[in-house]
Design an enzyme around this catalytic site. Structure first.
Site, PDB file in Angstrom:
ATOM      1  N   HIS A  42      -6.426 -22.509 -12.975  1.00 25.13           N
ATOM      2  CA  HIS A  42      -7.724 -21.833 -13.129  1.00 25.13           C
ATOM      3  C   HIS A  42      -8.394 -22.432 -14.364  1.00 25.13           C
ATOM      4  O   HIS A  42      -8.287 -21.904 -15.470  1.00 25.13           O
ATOM      5  CB  HIS A  42      -7.538 -20.328 -13.314  1.00 25.13           C
ATOM      6  N   SER A  97      -9.017 -24.998 -22.240  1.00 27.33           N
ATOM      7  CA  SER A  97      -7.650 -25.505 -22.118  1.00 27.33           C
ATOM      8  C   SER A  97      -7.567 -26.885 -21.441  1.00 27.33           C
ATOM      9  O   SER A  97      -6.757 -27.722 -21.863  1.00 27.33           O
ATOM     10  CB  SER A  97      -6.756 -24.485 -21.413  1.00 27.33           C
ATOM     11  N   GLU A 115     -10.439 -25.682 -10.072  1.00 31.16           N
ATOM     12  CA  GLU A 115     -11.484 -24.719 -10.442  1.00 31.16           C
ATOM     13  C   GLU A 115     -12.305 -24.447  -9.192  1.00 31.16           C
ATOM     14  O   GLU A 115     -12.858 -25.369  -8.599  1.00 31.16           O
ATOM     15  CB  GLU A 115     -12.353 -25.266 -11.584  1.00 31.16           C
ATOM     16  N   ASP A 139      -8.333 -23.472  -4.378  1.00 29.48           N
ATOM     17  CA  ASP A 139      -7.523 -22.413  -4.970  1.00 29.48           C
ATOM     18  C   ASP A 139      -6.392 -23.033  -5.807  1.00 29.48           C
ATOM     19  O   ASP A 139      -5.665 -23.917  -5.335  1.00 29.48           O
ATOM     20  CB  ASP A 139      -6.943 -21.550  -3.840  1.00 29.48           C
ATOM     21  N   ASP A 160      -4.194 -19.278 -15.765  1.00 29.68           N
ATOM     22  CA  ASP A 160      -5.046 -18.434 -16.614  1.00 29.68           C
ATOM     23  C   ASP A 160      -6.171 -17.834 -15.760  1.00 29.68           C
ATOM     24  O   ASP A 160      -7.340 -18.169 -15.929  1.00 29.68           O
ATOM     25  CB  ASP A 160      -5.621 -19.313 -17.750  1.00 29.68           C
TER      26      ASP A 160
HETATM   27  N1  SAM Z   1      -8.204 -21.649 -18.721  1.00 29.25           N
HETATM   28  C1  SAM Z   1      -9.594 -21.752 -19.148  1.00 29.25           C
HETATM   29  C2  SAM Z   1      -9.632 -21.957 -20.643  1.00 29.25           C
HETATM   30  O1  SAM Z   1      -8.812 -21.359 -21.365  1.00 29.25           O
HETATM   31  O2  SAM Z   1     -10.469 -22.743 -21.104  1.00 29.25           O
HETATM   32  C3  SAM Z   1     -10.380 -20.525 -18.735  1.00 29.25           C
HETATM   33  C4  SAM Z   1     -10.249 -20.163 -17.296  1.00 29.25           C
HETATM   34  S1  SAM Z   1     -11.149 -18.741 -16.818  1.00 29.25           S
HETATM   35  C5  SAM Z   1     -10.262 -17.445 -17.567  1.00 29.25           C
HETATM   36  C6  SAM Z   1     -10.672 -18.560 -15.130  1.00 29.25           C
HETATM   37  C7  SAM Z   1     -11.378 -19.537 -14.179  1.00 29.25           C
HETATM   38  O3  SAM Z   1     -10.717 -19.469 -12.909  1.00 29.25           O
HETATM   39  C8  SAM Z   1     -12.846 -19.224 -13.887  1.00 29.25           C
HETATM   40  O4  SAM Z   1     -13.617 -20.347 -14.236  1.00 29.25           O
HETATM   41  C9  SAM Z   1     -12.902 -18.968 -12.368  1.00 29.25           C
HETATM   42  O5  SAM Z   1     -14.065 -19.495 -11.758  1.00 29.25           O
HETATM   43  C10 SAM Z   1     -11.675 -19.707 -11.886  1.00 29.25           C
HETATM   44  N2  SAM Z   1     -11.062 -19.218 -10.642  1.00 29.25           N
HETATM   45  C11 SAM Z   1     -11.034 -17.965 -10.150  1.00 29.25           C
HETATM   46  N3  SAM Z   1     -10.258 -17.886  -9.049  1.00 29.25           N
HETATM   47  C12 SAM Z   1      -9.760 -19.138  -8.854  1.00 29.25           C
HETATM   48  C13 SAM Z   1      -8.833 -19.691  -7.913  1.00 29.25           C
HETATM   49  N4  SAM Z   1      -8.290 -18.944  -6.944  1.00 29.25           N
HETATM   50  N5  SAM Z   1      -8.504 -20.996  -8.028  1.00 29.25           N
HETATM   51  C14 SAM Z   1      -9.058 -21.776  -9.004  1.00 29.25           C
HETATM   52  N6  SAM Z   1      -9.929 -21.300  -9.936  1.00 29.25           N
HETATM   53  C15 SAM Z   1     -10.261 -19.996  -9.858  1.00 29.25           C
END
Ligand code: SAM
Length: 256
Positions: A42, A97, A115, A139, A160
């Site tokens: 994520h 991250s 993402e 996903d 995350d």
């Molecule tokens: N890890 C990042 C950082 O620390 O810089 C922040 C990530 S943020 C908390 C979570 C991200 O996951 C969002 O941008 C959201 O769009 C994405 N997201 C949500 N569901 C997802 C999925 N099933 N697969 C991939 N990305 C997803």
């Protein structure tokens, strides 16, 4: 439809906790002259501007990186990556991250990012353009299952999620068990929020039962603004690297 966007929260106390521990683990892993894989399920957009009106509106970064950076040792890997990010992207830039990972890795290491949000995915692709990364708009759990065990086999996976999908709390222990079966040497890192509702409780019970040797580290902080439900930040690490317990103890002191 996904609505969570991390730029409202970038650099907040939870980010400082997660990113300081991550930068330390990546510095530890890159000390050895052997290639590694970094996987992030994520990823977010990778690069944030703390002067952006969205970030300014919440004021969360002031409570996090604004307050805590100078309390970290000057040679802490997180501080080094912050300096590198500002040198490359300007004084108000903050690394997500994926960028922390890209700045830490060496030629020959592999970087896989997922993402799902279209806007965040295209910003991530732009932010990581100077680096060699495989970035998917799919996903993150599907990506992890498809590529684990990765090549190189040494490495770390960060999960995350935004926990917008409440089913994440139920499904994460099953995803982690499956990933660990496929990749038994991988360091698997999960971030979770500590909310007044204690929604993370059953997930942690399940993770601890499956991974009795996992490292659980939590910090608490006052709500970043009135009515904010998050009062702490947690990390659960499967196959924790040597020295992580000591490093997280230092981080606990940082948060007081
Ligand atoms: N890890 C990042 C950082 O620390 O810089 C922040 C990530 S943020 C908390 C979570 C991200 O996951 C969002 O941008 C959201 O769009 C994405 N997201 C949500 N569901 C997802 C999925 N099933 N697969 C991939 N990305 C997803």
């Amino acid at each position: 439809m996904l609505s969570y966007q991390h730029h409202y929260h970038a650099g907040n106390p939870a980010d400082v906790h997660k990113h300081a521990a991550l930068a330390w683990m990546l510095a530890y892993l890159t000390r050895k002259d052997k290639p590694l894989t970094y996987i992030e399920t994520h990823a977010g957009r990778g690069l944030y501007d703390l002067a952006d009106p969205a970030a300014q509106r919440t004021g969360e970064a002031a409570q996090g990186i604004g307050r805590l950076e100078s309390a970290l040792p000057a040679d802490h890997p997180y501080r080094l990556r912050l300096h590198e990010t500002r040198a490359l992207h300007g004084a108000s830039a903050y690394p997500g991250s994926p960028l922390l990972a890209a700045l830490s890795l060496r030629p020959g290491d592999a970087l896989h990012l997922a993402e799902l949000h279209p806007g965040e995915h295209s910003r991530l692709s732009a932010a990581l353009a100077p680096h060699t990364a495989r970035i998917r708009r799919e996903d993150g759990f599907a990506m992890a299952h498809a590529i684990c065990p990765p090549t190189p086999r040494r490495g770390l996976l960060l999960c995350d999620p935004s926990y917008e999908v409440k089913a994440d709390y139920d499904s994460i222990p099953r995803h982690f068990a499956r990933i660990a079966r496929a990749w038994n040497v991988g360091i698997l890192v999960l971030w979770y929020p500590i909310l007044a509702s204690a929604a993370h409780g059953p997930m942690l019970t399940a993770l601890t039962a499956t991974f009795p040797g996992g490292l659980r580290h939590e910090i608490r902080f006052p709500p970043v603004r009135e009515g904010h439900r998050m009062t702490g930040s947690g990390l659960f690490v499967v196959n924790p690297p040597y020295g992580l317990a000591e490093e997280t103890a230092h981080l606990s002191q940082l948060f007081g």
